[in-house]
Design an enzyme around this catalytic site. Structure first.
Site, PDB file in Angstrom:
ATOM      1  NE  ARG A 147     -30.020 -20.245   9.391  1.00 16.79           N
ATOM      2  CZ  ARG A 147     -29.534 -19.506   8.388  1.00 16.79           C
ATOM      3  NH1 ARG A 147     -29.060 -18.296   8.639  1.00 16.79           N
ATOM      4  NH2 ARG A 147     -29.492 -19.970   7.160  1.00 16.79           N
ATOM      5  CE1 TYR A 159     -29.813 -16.169   4.100  1.00 13.92           C
ATOM      6  CE2 TYR A 159     -31.340 -16.856   5.823  1.00 13.92           C
ATOM      7  CZ  TYR A 159     -30.052 -16.608   5.390  1.00 13.92           C
ATOM      8  OH  TYR A 159     -29.004 -16.821   6.222  1.00 13.92           O
ATOM      9  CG  ASP A 212     -31.180 -15.056   9.447  1.00  5.56           C
ATOM     10  OD1 ASP A 212     -31.746 -13.952   9.438  1.00  5.56           O
ATOM     11  OD2 ASP A 212     -29.968 -15.218   9.186  1.00  5.56           O
ATOM     12  CG  HIS A 214     -31.325 -12.973   5.502  1.00  2.00           C
ATOM     13  ND1 HIS A 214     -30.812 -12.610   4.287  1.00  2.00           N
ATOM     14  CD2 HIS A 214     -30.283 -13.430   6.212  1.00  2.00           C
ATOM     15  CE1 HIS A 214     -29.521 -12.855   4.262  1.00  2.00           C
ATOM     16  NE2 HIS A 214     -29.167 -13.359   5.422  1.00  2.00           N
ATOM     17  CD  GLU A 238     -29.309 -14.341  12.254  1.00  2.00           C
ATOM     18  OE1 GLU A 238     -29.399 -15.553  12.548  1.00  2.00           O
ATOM     19  OE2 GLU A 238     -28.431 -13.893  11.502  1.00  2.00           O
ATOM     20  CD  GLU A 264     -26.185 -12.004   9.060  1.00  2.00           C
ATOM     21  OE1 GLU A 264     -26.298 -12.990   9.791  1.00  2.00           O
ATOM     22  OE2 GLU A 264     -26.452 -12.023   7.851  1.00  2.00           O
ATOM     23  NE  ARG A 285     -26.506 -13.786  14.064  1.00  2.00           N
ATOM     24  CZ  ARG A 285     -25.706 -14.737  13.581  1.00  2.00           C
ATOM     25  NH1 ARG A 285     -24.785 -15.303  14.357  1.00  2.00           N
ATOM     26  NH2 ARG A 285     -25.798 -15.117  12.331  1.00  2.00           N
ATOM     27  CG  ASP A 318     -20.328 -15.533   4.050  1.00  2.00           C
ATOM     28  OD1 ASP A 318     -21.388 -16.136   3.820  1.00  2.00           O
ATOM     29  OD2 ASP A 318     -20.226 -14.625   4.867  1.00  2.00           O
ATOM     30  CD  GLU A 341     -24.384 -18.354  11.263  1.00  2.00           C
ATOM     31  OE1 GLU A 341     -23.892 -17.221  11.401  1.00  2.00           O
ATOM     32  OE2 GLU A 341     -25.263 -18.624  10.438  1.00  2.00           O
ATOM     33  CD1 TRP A 404     -31.682 -12.779  -0.867  1.00  2.00           C
ATOM     34  CD2 TRP A 404     -29.723 -12.594   0.185  1.00  2.00           C
ATOM     35  NE1 TRP A 404     -31.169 -14.043  -0.705  1.00  2.00           N
ATOM     36  CE2 TRP A 404     -29.953 -13.957  -0.050  1.00  2.00           C
ATOM     37  CE3 TRP A 404     -28.551 -12.226   0.866  1.00  2.00           C
ATOM     38  CZ2 TRP A 404     -29.064 -14.952   0.333  1.00  2.00           C
ATOM     39  CZ3 TRP A 404     -27.660 -13.217   1.243  1.00  2.00           C
ATOM     40  CH2 TRP A 404     -27.919 -14.569   0.979  1.00  2.00           C
TER      41      TRP A 404
HETATM   42  C1  CS2 Z   1     -26.668 -15.412   7.376  1.00  2.00           C
HETATM   43  C2  CS2 Z   1     -25.639 -15.522   6.344  1.00  2.00           C
HETATM   44  O1  CS2 Z   1     -25.389 -16.859   8.695  1.00  2.00           O
HETATM   45  C3  CS2 Z   1     -26.323 -16.065   8.684  1.00  2.00           C
HETATM   46  O2  CS2 Z   1     -27.009 -15.814   9.636  1.00  2.00           O
HETATM   47  O3  CS2 Z   1     -27.499 -14.365   7.499  1.00  2.00           O
HETATM   48  O4  CS2 Z   1     -25.861 -16.735   5.728  1.00  2.00           O
HETATM   49  C4  CS2 Z   1     -25.601 -14.421   5.289  1.00  2.00           C
HETATM   50  O5  CS2 Z   1     -26.679 -14.555   4.445  1.00  2.00           O
HETATM   51  C5  CS2 Z   1     -24.323 -14.484   4.566  1.00  2.00           C
HETATM   52  O6  CS2 Z   1     -23.274 -14.378   5.483  1.00  2.00           O
HETATM   53  C6  CS2 Z   1     -24.182 -13.374   3.554  1.00  2.00           C
HETATM   54  O7  CS2 Z   1     -22.894 -13.287   3.146  1.00  2.00           O
HETATM   55 MG    MG Z   2     -28.142 -14.118   9.525  1.00  2.00          MG
END
Ligand code: CS2
Ligand code: MG
Length: 404
Positions: A147, A159, A212, A214, A238, A264, A285, A318, A341, A404
């Protein structure tokens, strides 16, 4: 068999993770991940105050029934807090069932549909040369797909791109009060095709490249970006538009053949209804942790498969190693697996969770230990207590709060 104990463990070996541990009267234990990044304690309360008291005395083998009991029984449905809590219970029950069977979970989900799981890693740079170095590092680590995110000229913090302080030390993007990043969509739309061009020129046409956005673009902006990226054949674009509006993807889809990945932040199959039935996306996702567990995610993946949509579970740091392990078992079993991922974990996180999944030559495997294959060191977990940590926020140059 009965559930006799249900405990919620919060630990921060670098970042916060919430884990549910269920124990049966036979002394078996099961783990589930309930981590909701930046809102962790809301799920701790939901579990401890409203869910764990209801689990005591239940038969851990009744996974579907327990899922329906927690989902329908609460009357209030869906939402990230509820679904993260239900996910933790669901995964802990699958962990127990697979341990009883003496099998790795993927065997109960139909067995391995492939030998190993292709992953993608994250490369980023404040400018293009730094991004190219980062791609080189990911390739040296074995990642078969990358990515790419880069700083945008004129913007301070964007981001997916690391930042450093005046002394060159890395600034963690999670802080006790949210960091403020900045944004200018026109500058981003001008810069991103140039970023792809530079990476293609350096690494050739064969490397799968992901990006991404976002949730930051309007549908017509996303359509423009998708078209502009077509010459560079991205693996996917994404979250190009805010995820709540499924219909927005109709306009994007009409204008571009760039593959689209979404989901996601979703937590229910209903978030995907239009996207899947109208074939507006190419990858779903969602991962186990935020979607209510293995039970509903399997249903989503099978639904998506009927429309030739593939899976690509969310997998940054996370998601705890417990949630990651659960996802890997499902990845290995379903026919329409696409890509996982994976950004890895710190050595301390590996000590606290001791996962048996492996990452070799850019590919993951959940391992063959019975259950989901993760052991929690509760003493070490307790030595690293919760710390308030919020994701950044994002503002336009006039100060308006943006996605964000
Ligand atoms: C993201 C994440 O992995 C991804 O594609 O969009 O980094 C996301 O920002 C975090 O999981 C937020 O907690
Ligand atoms: Mg993402």
């Amino acid at each position: 068999m009965k559930i006799v104990d249900a405990k919620v463990v919060v630990t921060s070996p670098g970042r916060n993770f919430v884990t549910l541990k269920l124990t049966t009267d036979d002394g078996l234990t099961g783990l589930g991940d309930a981590t909701l990044n930046g809102r962790e304690l809301s799920v701790v309360s939901y579990l401890s105050d409203h869910v764990t008291p209801l689990l005591i005395g239940l038969d851990p083998h009744r996974i579907e029934d327990t899922w329906q009991y927690l989902y329908r029984g609460a009357y209030w449905r869906r939402g990230p807090v509820t679904m993260a809590a239900i996910a933790a219970v669901d995964v802990a029950l699958w962990d127990i069932k697979a341990k009883v069977a003496g099998l790795p979970l993927y065997q109960l989900l139909g067995g391995a549909g492939r030998d190993r799981l292709r992953t993608y890693g994250h490369a980023d740079g404040r400018d293009i040369p730094e991004l190219l170095d980062s791609v080189r590092t990911r390739l040296a680590e074995g990642y078969p797909a990358v990515r790419i995110q880069s700083g945008v000229p004129g913007l301070k913090a964007v981001y997916g791109v690391h930042t450093t302080d005046a002394h060159g030390a890395a600034v963690p993007h999670q802080q006790a009060r949210p960091l403020v990043e900045d944004w200018d969509t026109d500058a981003y739309l001008r810069h991103t095709p140039a970023m792809f061009e530079a990476v293609r020129a350096e690494f050739g046409p064969g490397l799968p490249l992901l990006h991404d956005a976002h949730h930051r673009l309007t549908p017509i902006q996303a359509a423009r970006l998708g078209k502009d990226l077509e010459p560079y054949r991205p693996f996917w674009l994404e979250d190009c538009t805010p995820a709540e509006n499924q219909e927005a993807l109709r306009l994007v889809r009409r204008h571009t053949t760039t593959p689209l990945a979404v989901g996601e932040v979703f937590n229910s199959v209903f978030d995907y209804q239009t996207l899947v039935t109208e074939q507006l996306i190419d990858y779903v996702r969602s991962t186990v942790t935020h979607f209510g567990g293995v039970t509903p995610l399997r249903k989503l993946f099978d639904f998506a498969a009927q429309y030739q949509i593939r899976t690509a579970p969310h997998g940054p740091e996370d998601i705890s190693p417990v949630g990651m392990a659960a996802a890997l078992h499902l990845d290995l079993a379903v026919h329409n697996f696409g890509i996982q991922e994976y950004s890895g974990y710190t050595p301390l996180t590996h000590e606290v969770f001791r996962p048996s999944f492996t990452f070799t030559d850019g590919h993951l495997h959940p391992g063959t230990a019975p259950g989901i294959g993760v052991d929690l060191d509760e003493d070490l977990a307790a030595a690293h207590p919760y710390r308030a940590a919020y994701l950044p926020v994002n503002r336009l140059q006039d100060g308006t709060l943006h996605d964000w």
